[in-house]
Design an enzyme around this catalytic site. Structure first.
Site, mmCIF file in Angstrom:
data_model
loop_
_atom_site.group_PDB
_atom_site.id
_atom_site.type_symbol
_atom_site.label_atom_id
_atom_site.label_comp_id
_atom_site.label_asym_id
_atom_site.label_seq_id
_atom_site.Cartn_x
_atom_site.Cartn_y
_atom_site.Cartn_z
ATOM 1 N N GLU A 248 -144.928 90.097 -104.868
ATOM 2 C CA GLU A 248 -143.667 89.995 -104.129
ATOM 3 C C GLU A 248 -143.833 90.047 -102.608
ATOM 4 O O GLU A 248 -143.107 89.367 -101.887
ATOM 5 C CB GLU A 248 -142.706 91.095 -104.594
ATOM 6 N N MET B 114 -136.781 83.339 -111.074
ATOM 7 C CA MET B 114 -137.895 83.918 -111.826
ATOM 8 C C MET B 114 -139.006 82.888 -111.908
ATOM 9 O O MET B 114 -138.805 81.748 -112.340
ATOM 10 C CB MET B 114 -137.447 84.316 -113.236
ATOM 11 N N GLU B 115 -140.203 83.320 -111.493
ATOM 12 C CA GLU B 115 -141.338 82.417 -111.318
ATOM 13 C C GLU B 115 -142.055 82.103 -112.621
ATOM 14 O O GLU B 115 -143.287 82.181 -112.713
ATOM 15 C CB GLU B 115 -142.326 83.027 -110.317
ATOM 16 N N ASN B 116 -141.337 81.698 -113.646
ATOM 17 C CA ASN B 116 -141.985 81.281 -114.888
ATOM 18 C C ASN B 116 -142.985 80.177 -114.571
ATOM 19 O O ASN B 116 -142.642 79.195 -113.907
ATOM 20 C CB ASN B 116 -140.945 80.775 -115.881
ATOM 21 N N HIS C 16 -139.819 81.175 -102.046
ATOM 22 C CA HIS C 16 -140.271 82.455 -102.603
ATOM 23 C C HIS C 16 -140.810 82.254 -104.019
ATOM 24 O O HIS C 16 -141.915 82.708 -104.346
ATOM 25 C CB HIS C 16 -139.121 83.456 -102.604
ATOM 26 N N GLU C 17 -140.020 81.593 -104.854
ATOM 27 C CA GLU C 17 -140.448 81.413 -106.244
ATOM 28 C C GLU C 17 -141.650 80.474 -106.335
ATOM 29 O O GLU C 17 -142.549 80.691 -107.152
ATOM 30 C CB GLU C 17 -139.286 80.887 -107.087
ATOM 31 N N GLY D 205 -132.072 86.175 -108.819
ATOM 32 C CA GLY D 205 -131.947 84.973 -108.000
ATOM 33 C C GLY D 205 -132.833 83.875 -108.543
ATOM 34 O O GLY D 205 -132.442 82.713 -108.659
ATOM 35 N N HIS E 33 -144.982 82.133 -105.725
ATOM 36 C CA HIS E 33 -145.500 82.908 -106.859
ATOM 37 C C HIS E 33 -146.458 82.100 -107.721
ATOM 38 O O HIS E 33 -147.264 82.690 -108.462
ATOM 39 C CB HIS E 33 -144.348 83.401 -107.741
#
Length: 285
Positions: free
Chosen positions: A158, A105-107, A135-136, A103, A139
């Site tokens: 998470e 990705m917290e790069n 959510h991301e 969904g 992070h």
């Protein structure tokens, strides 16, 4: 051809045959948070609370991008205010890509999102993308600024990101929606727990991805809410959420010392256990 990576753009050059983009991120970060994306994208730019907010979508999907990401600045500002720890970089960027396996990705500083979260104005009447965006974004504080030493402690990433997603729901939609989201989280966790049960912190797994289940995400989020509520009711000085923020504020010391990370995580886990035991003791008296 556009290129995107972590940090700030130092230099770019383009010709008929190639494009060159040079990025640099001054803050130390784990290699799994590296991102490299290339393609033809449209960009939206704004500024909220001193942070440049950007998102990229494929050309022709600009309106859908706004529908999905328009509250990003509010989310970043809320997390900065709630934790008392300001977002640590000059910009927060998202890029929506096709055929992405997750969904989001917290790069670090340049979150990658699935383009499936983009939606038209009719769909906007019934849904939003704030859960994924929050959510991301969470992070950046829990997972990126401070990263657990091993996947066994992925709950520090998470569980917190899932809980902070719910906290933003309370901020934007009210207490009832917040409680209903936590109820859904609990039911999702209990459904998985009926099939198998494991400790949230475990060193037993075949592949790290095996740990990224409902125990870790909604199960951990509900536990954090439970512990924080009970520690408040008991007037305990041992509050897991408060201590996590304390760890963030010590980031310059922690991220340079892997032993320090492990020590802080061990203490953090002890606080969670102590809070739970305080509650049990209070119930037995």
């Amino acid at each position: 051809m556009f290129g995107l990576s972590n940090g700030r753009l130092l230099k770019k050059s383009e010709s008929a045959n190639e494009s060159f983009y040079h990025y640099k991120l001054e803050i130390p970060y784990s290699t799994y948070l590296l991102s490299i994306v290339a393609g033809d994208f449209s960009v939206h730019e704004s500024r909220v609370g001193g942070v440049d907010i950007k998102w990229y979508v494929q050309k022709g999907r600009e309106r859908e991008g706004r529908n999905a990401f328009k509250d990003t600045g509010k989310i970043i500002q809320f997390f900065s205010d709630y934790t008392g720890y300001s977002y640590p970089y000059k910009h927060y960027t998202q890029i929506a890509v096709p055929e992405f396996i997750f969904g989001g990705m917290e790069n670090f500083t340049v979150t990658t999102q699935t383009d499936l979260t983009l939606h038209d104005s009719r769909a906007r009447l019934d849904l939003d993308s704030n859960g994924l965006v929050a959510h991301e974004a969470a992070h950046m504080w829990f997972g990126d600024v401070v990263t657990a030493r091993s996947w066994s402690h992925a709950w520090l990433h998470e569980s917190f990101a899932t809980y902070f997603d719910a906290l933003y729901t309370r901020e934007s939609k009210g207490e009832d929606e917040f409680r209903y989201q936590l109820l859904e989280d609990a039911e999702t966790y209990f459904s998985e727990d009926a099939r198998y049960r494991r400790p949230i912190v475990t060193h037993i797994y075949k592949e790290p991805i095996d740990l990224f289940d409902a125990h870790l995400y909604p199960g951990g989020a509900v536990r954090l809410h439970y512990l924080d509520r009970k520690s408040t009711r008991l007037n305990s000085s041992h509050k897991p959420i408060s201590y996590a923020v304390f760890c963030l504020k010590k980031k310059n010391k922690i991220i340079k010392n892997a032993v320090g990370i492990e020590r802080e995580i061990s203490r953090f886990t002890s606080i969670a256990k102590y809070t739970a035991s305080e509650h049990l003791a209070a119930r037995s008296t």
